[in-house]
Design a protein around this motif. Structure first.
Motif, PDB file in Angstrom:
ATOM      1  N   UNK A  36       0.826  -1.207   0.000  1.00  0.00           N
ATOM      2  CA  UNK A  36       0.000   0.000   0.000  1.00  0.00           C
ATOM      3  C   UNK A  36       0.863   1.262   0.000  1.00  0.00           C
ATOM      4  N   UNK A  37       2.188   1.101   0.062  1.00  0.00           N
ATOM      5  CA  UNK A  37       3.024   2.306   0.009  1.00  0.00           C
ATOM      6  C   UNK A  37       3.049   2.841  -1.409  1.00  0.00           C
ATOM      7  N   UNK A  38       3.403   4.103  -1.536  1.00  0.00           N
ATOM      8  CA  UNK A  38       3.452   4.746  -2.844  1.00  0.00           C
ATOM      9  C   UNK A  38       4.663   4.235  -3.626  1.00  0.00           C
ATOM     10  N   UNK A  39       4.536   4.131  -4.945  1.00  0.00           N
ATOM     11  CA  UNK A  39       5.681   3.684  -5.755  1.00  0.00           C
ATOM     12  C   UNK A  39       6.856   4.659  -5.642  1.00  0.00           C
ATOM     13  N   UNK A  40       8.054   4.101  -5.572  1.00  0.00           N
ATOM     14  CA  UNK A  40       9.261   4.930  -5.622  1.00  0.00           C
ATOM     15  C   UNK A  40       9.599   5.193  -7.079  1.00  0.00           C
ATOM     16  N   UNK A  41      10.436   6.189  -7.320  1.00  0.00           N
ATOM     17  CA  UNK A  41      10.783   6.548  -8.692  1.00  0.00           C
ATOM     18  C   UNK A  41      11.383   5.345  -9.420  1.00  0.00           C
ATOM     19  N   UNK A  42      10.848   5.052 -10.596  1.00  0.00           N
ATOM     20  CA  UNK A  42      11.331   3.938 -11.401  1.00  0.00           C
ATOM     21  C   UNK A  42      10.597   2.628 -11.169  1.00  0.00           C
ATOM     22  N   UNK A  43       9.821   2.520 -10.092  1.00  0.00           N
ATOM     23  CA  UNK A  43       9.074   1.287  -9.821  1.00  0.00           C
ATOM     24  C   UNK A  43       7.829   1.219 -10.712  1.00  0.00           C
ATOM     25  N   UNK A  44       7.558   0.004 -11.184  1.00  0.00           N
ATOM     26  CA  UNK A  44       6.441  -0.212 -12.110  1.00  0.00           C
ATOM     27  C   UNK A  44       5.441  -1.170 -11.477  1.00  0.00           C
ATOM     28  N   UNK A  45       4.164  -0.795 -11.528  1.00  0.00           N
ATOM     29  CA  UNK A  45       3.097  -1.646 -11.004  1.00  0.00           C
ATOM     30  C   UNK A  45       3.066  -2.949 -11.795  1.00  0.00           C
ATOM     31  N   UNK A  46       3.042  -4.092 -11.058  1.00  0.00           N
ATOM     32  CA  UNK A  46       3.001  -5.395 -11.701  1.00  0.00           C
ATOM     33  C   UNK A  46       4.374  -5.951 -12.027  1.00  0.00           C
ATOM     34  N   UNK A  47       5.416  -5.138 -11.884  1.00  0.00           N
ATOM     35  CA  UNK A  47       6.779  -5.635 -12.081  1.00  0.00           C
ATOM     36  C   UNK A  47       7.535  -5.626 -10.752  1.00  0.00           C
ATOM     37  N   UNK A  48       7.546  -4.462 -10.088  1.00  0.00           N
ATOM     38  CA  UNK A  48       8.243  -4.334  -8.813  1.00  0.00           C
ATOM     39  C   UNK A  48       7.320  -4.726  -7.654  1.00  0.00           C
ATOM     40  N   UNK A  49       6.104  -4.247  -7.714  1.00  0.00           N
ATOM     41  CA  UNK A  49       5.060  -4.542  -6.728  1.00  0.00           C
ATOM     42  C   UNK A  49       3.716  -4.410  -7.425  1.00  0.00           C
ATOM     43  N   UNK A  50       2.695  -4.975  -6.793  1.00  0.00           N
ATOM     44  CA  UNK A  50       1.319  -4.617  -7.126  1.00  0.00           C
ATOM     45  C   UNK A  50       0.971  -3.500  -6.151  1.00  0.00           C
ATOM     46  N   UNK A  51       0.782  -2.296  -6.652  1.00  0.00           N
ATOM     47  CA  UNK A  51       0.489  -1.154  -5.778  1.00  0.00           C
ATOM     48  C   UNK A  51      -1.021  -1.046  -5.581  1.00  0.00           C
ATOM     49  N   UNK A  52      -1.439  -1.201  -4.324  1.00  0.00           N
ATOM     50  CA  UNK A  52      -2.856  -1.176  -3.969  1.00  0.00           C
ATOM     51  C   UNK A  52      -3.112  -0.075  -2.951  1.00  0.00           C
ATOM     52  N   UNK A  53      -4.367   0.342  -2.862  1.00  0.00           N
ATOM     53  CA  UNK A  53      -4.692   1.247  -1.756  1.00  0.00           C
ATOM     54  C   UNK A  53      -5.063   0.405  -0.531  1.00  0.00           C
ATOM     55  N   UNK A  54      -5.172   1.046   0.599  1.00  0.00           N
ATOM     56  CA  UNK A  54      -5.411   0.337   1.866  1.00  0.00           C
ATOM     57  C   UNK A  54      -6.708  -0.480   1.820  1.00  0.00           C
ATOM     58  N   UNK A  55      -7.768   0.096   1.240  1.00  0.00           N
ATOM     59  CA  UNK A  55      -9.060  -0.597   1.176  1.00  0.00           C
ATOM     60  C   UNK A  55      -8.962  -1.869   0.327  1.00  0.00           C
ATOM     61  N   UNK A  56      -8.275  -1.776  -0.813  1.00  0.00           N
ATOM     62  CA  UNK A  56      -8.106  -2.952  -1.682  1.00  0.00           C
ATOM     63  C   UNK A  56      -7.338  -4.048  -0.945  1.00  0.00           C
ATOM     64  N   UNK A  57      -6.272  -3.652  -0.253  1.00  0.00           N
ATOM     65  CA  UNK A  57      -5.433  -4.622   0.443  1.00  0.00           C
ATOM     66  C   UNK A  57      -6.226  -5.301   1.558  1.00  0.00           C
ATOM     67  N   UNK A  58      -6.938  -4.503   2.348  1.00  0.00           N
ATOM     68  CA  UNK A  58      -7.704  -5.063   3.470  1.00  0.00           C
ATOM     69  C   UNK A  58      -8.833  -5.963   2.976  1.00  0.00           C
ATOM     70  N   UNK A  59      -9.419  -5.635   1.817  1.00  0.00           N
ATOM     71  CA  UNK A  59     -10.458  -6.501   1.242  1.00  0.00           C
ATOM     72  C   UNK A  59      -9.838  -7.857   0.865  1.00  0.00           C
ATOM     73  N   UNK A  60      -8.620  -7.827   0.287  1.00  0.00           N
ATOM     74  CA  UNK A  60      -7.949  -9.076  -0.074  1.00  0.00           C
ATOM     75  C   UNK A  60      -7.637  -9.912   1.172  1.00  0.00           C
ATOM     76  N   UNK A  61      -7.257  -9.255   2.256  1.00  0.00           N
ATOM     77  CA  UNK A  61      -7.017  -9.974   3.521  1.00  0.00           C
ATOM     78  C   UNK A  61      -8.313 -10.639   3.982  1.00  0.00           C
ATOM     79  N   UNK A  62      -9.383  -9.869   4.016  1.00  0.00           N
ATOM     80  CA  UNK A  62     -10.676 -10.375   4.494  1.00  0.00           C
ATOM     81  C   UNK A  62     -11.232 -11.482   3.604  1.00  0.00           C
ATOM     82  N   UNK A  63     -10.913 -11.426   2.300  1.00  0.00           N
ATOM     83  CA  UNK A  63     -11.386 -12.447   1.362  1.00  0.00           C
ATOM     84  C   UNK A  63     -10.455 -13.665   1.286  1.00  0.00           C
TER      85      UNK A  63
END
Length: 198
Positions: A36-63
Motif C-alpha cells: 500500500x506504500x506509494x511507488x518509488x521513482x522507477x518502480x512499475x506496477x506489476x513488475x516491482x510490486x502490485x500497488x494497492x490502496x489500503x481498502x483494496x489490500x484489506x479486502x484481499x485480507x478479508x477475502x
C-alpha cells in the motif's frame, strides 16, 4: 512448486536471490508482492510490486486472498495468493523471498511449499552486515539481532538451512535444493500417471 527463502534481517536474502536469478534467469518466477506504500521513482506496477490502496489490500485480507502479509510503518506488504496459484497451475515454479513471520503464514496455507532458511555464519557477521548498511541506529541493530536470535530458533520449521558465508556458495546450495526437489519421485509420478491414463 513454491520455493521460499527467508531468514533474519541482514542475512543477505535479497543478494542471494538476485544472484540465483542472474545465474538462471528463466528457471523460476519471482513472486511479486503487493504493497500500500506509494511507488518509488522507477518502480512499475506489476513488475516491482502490485500497488494497492489500503481498502483494496484489506479486502484481499478479508477475502483470504493474501498468502501472507505484514504491516510496516503504516503500509501493508503481502503476497497475493491468486497470482501464486495461477503460476503454479500453469506449471511454473515460483520463488519467494520473505521474512520469517511471512514464511510461517505460507507454511500454514501451502504445506507443500519448500522452505529454505538462510543463516549468517555467526551473529557477529550479521551485526557487521547490518552496520555496513549504514541505515539504522545501534538501538535498531540491537533489536534486529534480538529478533534474529528468536528467528534462528524457528529454523526447525523449515525444510532446508543454508549458511550464507559466501554468496556464490549459498546460491549453489539453494540451486542444489531446487534441483533435488524437482527430481523427487512423487512429483514426477503425478505427471507420468496423467500420461499413462491419457
Amino acid at each position: 512448486m513454491l520455493f521460499l527463502l527467508s531468514g533474519p534481517s541482514g542475512v543477505g536474502k535479497g543478494t542471494v536471490r538476485k544472484a540465483l536469478f542472474k545465474k538462471n534467469p528463466h528457471e523460476l518466477l519471482y513472486s511479486i508482492s503487493a504493497t500500500t506504500r506509494k511507488p518509488r521513482r522507477g518502480e512499475v506496477d506489476g513488475r516491482d510490486y502490485f500497488f494497492l490502496n489500503k481498502e483494496q489490500f484489506e479486502k484481499m485480507i478479508n477475502d483470504g486472498q493474501m498468502l501472507e502479509y505484514a504491516q510496516y510503518v503504516n503500509s501493508y506488504y503481502g503476497t497475493p495468493k491468486t497470482w501464486i496459484d495461477e503460476q503454479r497451475d500453469q506449471g511454473n515454479d515460483v520463488f519467494m523471498e520473505i521474512e520469517v513471520n511471512g514464511a510461517m503464514q505460507v507454511r500454514a496455507k501451502v504445506p507443500d511449499a519448500i522452505l529454505i532458511f538462510l543463516l549468517p555464519p555467526d551473529l557477529m557477521q550479521l551485526r557487521n552486515r547490518l552496520e555496513l548498511r549504514g541505515t539504522e541506529s545501534d538501538e535498531v541493530i540491537n533489536q534486529r539481532l534480538k529478533t534474529a536470535r528468536e528467528e534462528i530458533l524457528m529454523m526447525t520449521n523449515y525444510d532446508y538451512a543454508v549458511v550464507n558465508d559466501k554468496v556464490d556458495k549459498a546460491v549453489k546450495k539453494v540451486q542444489t535444493i531446487i534441483d533435488a526437489e524437482r527430481l523427487k519421485a512423487n512429483r514426477l509420478a503425478n505427471s507420468y500417471i496423467k500420461i499413462l491414463e491419457g
